[in-house]
Design an enzyme around this catalytic site. Structure first.
Site, PDB file in Angstrom:
ATOM      1  CG  ASN A   7      -1.830   1.162   1.319  1.00 29.98           C
ATOM      2  OD1 ASN A   7      -1.767   2.066   0.479  1.00 29.98           O
ATOM      3  ND2 ASN A   7      -2.686   1.178   2.309  1.00 29.98           N
ATOM      4  NE  ARG A  90      -5.935   1.781  -0.309  1.00 34.97           N
ATOM      5  CZ  ARG A  90      -5.913   2.929   0.348  1.00 34.97           C
ATOM      6  NH1 ARG A  90      -4.788   3.342   0.914  1.00 34.97           N
ATOM      7  NH2 ARG A  90      -6.979   3.668   0.448  1.00 34.97           N
ATOM      8  CG  HIS A 179     -13.080   3.190   3.039  1.00 34.25           C
ATOM      9  ND1 HIS A 179     -13.775   4.223   3.612  1.00 34.25           N
ATOM     10  CD2 HIS A 179     -11.795   3.373   3.397  1.00 34.25           C
ATOM     11  CE1 HIS A 179     -12.949   4.997   4.297  1.00 34.25           C
ATOM     12  NE2 HIS A 179     -11.724   4.509   4.171  1.00 34.25           N
ATOM     13  NE  ARG A 240     -10.248  12.710   3.525  1.00 33.01           N
ATOM     14  CZ  ARG A 240     -10.012  11.397   3.556  1.00 33.01           C
ATOM     15  NH1 ARG A 240     -10.947  10.557   3.975  1.00 33.01           N
ATOM     16  NH2 ARG A 240      -8.861  10.925   3.149  1.00 33.01           N
ATOM     17  CD  GLU A 384      -9.060  -1.204   4.065  1.00 29.99           C
ATOM     18  OE1 GLU A 384      -9.420  -0.497   3.125  1.00 29.99           O
ATOM     19  OE2 GLU A 384      -8.643  -0.748   5.144  1.00 29.99           O
TER      20      GLU A 384
END
Ligand code: ADP
Length: 396
Positions: A7, A90, A179, A240, A384
């Site tokens: 990743n 990823r 996601h 965010r 993940e």
């Protein structure tokens, strides 16, 4: 098969080696401060973390250091690099081009590059990671696993924005969602533990981490999700803002004398529960501050759960019902008060959780609803990296 999962960010690279037969993690870690100075964190399963400061001018040196650590005589998890059967990368944004994980070829990389302007911070870094691995492991098959791919099943009514159609035609402006690897992994696991067929279950997955999103999964397909063209839309997150009236952005920018980049920085990095509370983006800090009487921390927590509950409610409507609500990721797995607050909003439709069970669940897979609850509520830890390893093995 042993799979290296990568990743890659602009100055960091997280990795795991997973044995796909046992699904055990053999080693994991990350490279930080690539291009600045460089630090390797390496941990073989069952041993302590090792931290090595060493120059990493580019991602290639970083990958080389990871490979060296993996075959280190004393603490290596592999005896030889030839044991790595495949690499899973990823990739953040696959635009409309990628609806599934894809074997990496030159054509595939070109297509990912064409999505770069949709994720200018992430995709170029992902490609750098792919190139670095290719240079050092030229004969190992590699697979790209996209954050957006799972959501490509959304119907047009869900992914279009109410702006001139030409913005979609000319620039592909639409909701993509992120996601996806986690939403897919968790919704599949829900069907397994719930004993219902994946293609006949209505699930709402609440992936609540520092970045947070919700997904409506109907009969195994994503039909709506809260993040949009970028990960900024939807829930209130660590830093965010999530959903906001665009006019408020223009208003703030004028008052604060910010250009577009400055305004986006405010929304991405200075907002969310951190911006509201003035305390932290970390829920552990927020809960502690609330307990100490900090009103803005309490407000941030209330706003977070309220927004989650509103999205869950709207996705119950979108699917005309729901069988299972699943909580996952750092906050979803570890914060009983958030799960409780969200489920309390849904009491009107018969959602009921067992407070004693809920309070005890920190990172475990568990049914937390009562037998009388009309909707089952689960905590399902996401993974993940394992999902990427599975996709990679399936393709090679
Ligand atoms: P990301 O992958 O987006 O960085 P994570 O899924 O790791 O996010 O979630 C990180 C967040 O999870 C942290 O900011 C923290 O608020 C929350 N978290 C993690 N562990 C705990 C815990 N034990 N108790 C409460 N919150 C936790």
């Amino acid at each position: 098969m042993k799979v290296l999962v990568i990743n890659c960010g602009s100055s960091s690279l997280k990795y795991q080696v997973i044995d796909s037969d046992s699904e055990q993690v053999l080693a994991k870690g990350l490279c930080e401060r690539i291009g600045i100075d460089g630090r390797l964190v390496y941990q073989k399963a069952g041993l302590d973390k090792e931290i090595t400061d060493a120059p990493m001018p580019t991602h290639k040196e970083a990958v080389q250091m990871v490979l060296d650590a993996l075959v280190n005589e004393k603490t290596g998890a592999l005896s030889d690099l030839s044991e790595i059967g495949a690499v899973g990368h990823r990739v953040v944004h696959g635009g409309e081009k990628f609806t599934t994980s894809t074997l990496i070829t030159e054509d595939m990389i070109k297509a990912v590059e064409e999505c770069n302007d949709l994720a200018p911070l992430h995709n170029p870094a992902n490609i750098i990671g792919i190139r670095a691995c290719q240079a050092l492991m030229p004969n190992v098959p590699m697979v790209g696993v996209f954050d957006t791919a799972f959501h490509q099943t959304m119907p047009k009514k869900a992914y279009m924005y109410g702006v001139p159609y030409e913005c979609y035609e000319n620039y592909k402006v639409r909701k993509y969602g992120f996601h996806g690897t986690s939403h897919s992994f968790v919704s599949k696991r829900v069907a397994e533990v719930n004993g219902t067929p994946y293609d006949a279950t209505k699930t709402i997955v609440c992936h609540l981490g520092n970045g947070a999103s919700i997904c409506a999964v109907e009969n195994g397909k994503s039909v709506d999700t809260s993040m949009g063209l970028s990960p900024l839309e939807g829930l209130i997150m660590g830093t965010r803002s999530g959903d906001i009236d665009p006019s408020a952005v223009e208003f703030i920018a004028k008052k604060e004398n910010l250009d577009m980049a400055g305004a986006m920085n405010l929304l991405n990095k200075k907002s969310g529960v951190e911006g509201i509370s003035g305390v932290s983006s970390d829920f552990r800090d927020l809960i502690k501050a609330k307990e100490e009487g900090n009103e803005r921390a309490a407000l941030a927590l209330d706003m977070f759960s309220y927004r989650v509950a509103k999205y869950v409610g709207s996705y119950i409507t979108a699917m005309n019902g729901v069988d299972v609500i699943a909580f996952t990721a750092g906050i979803g797995e570890n914060t009983p008060t958030v799960r409780k607050a969200v489920c309390d909003y849904l009491g009107y439709m018969g959602v009921e959780i067992d407070d004693q069970i809920n309070d005890a669940v920190h990172g475990d897979e568990k049914l937390i609803s009562t037998p009388a609850s009309k909707v089952k509520v689960y905590v399902i830890p996401t993974n993940e990296e394992l999902a990427i390893a599975r996709e990679t093995v399936a393709l090679v």
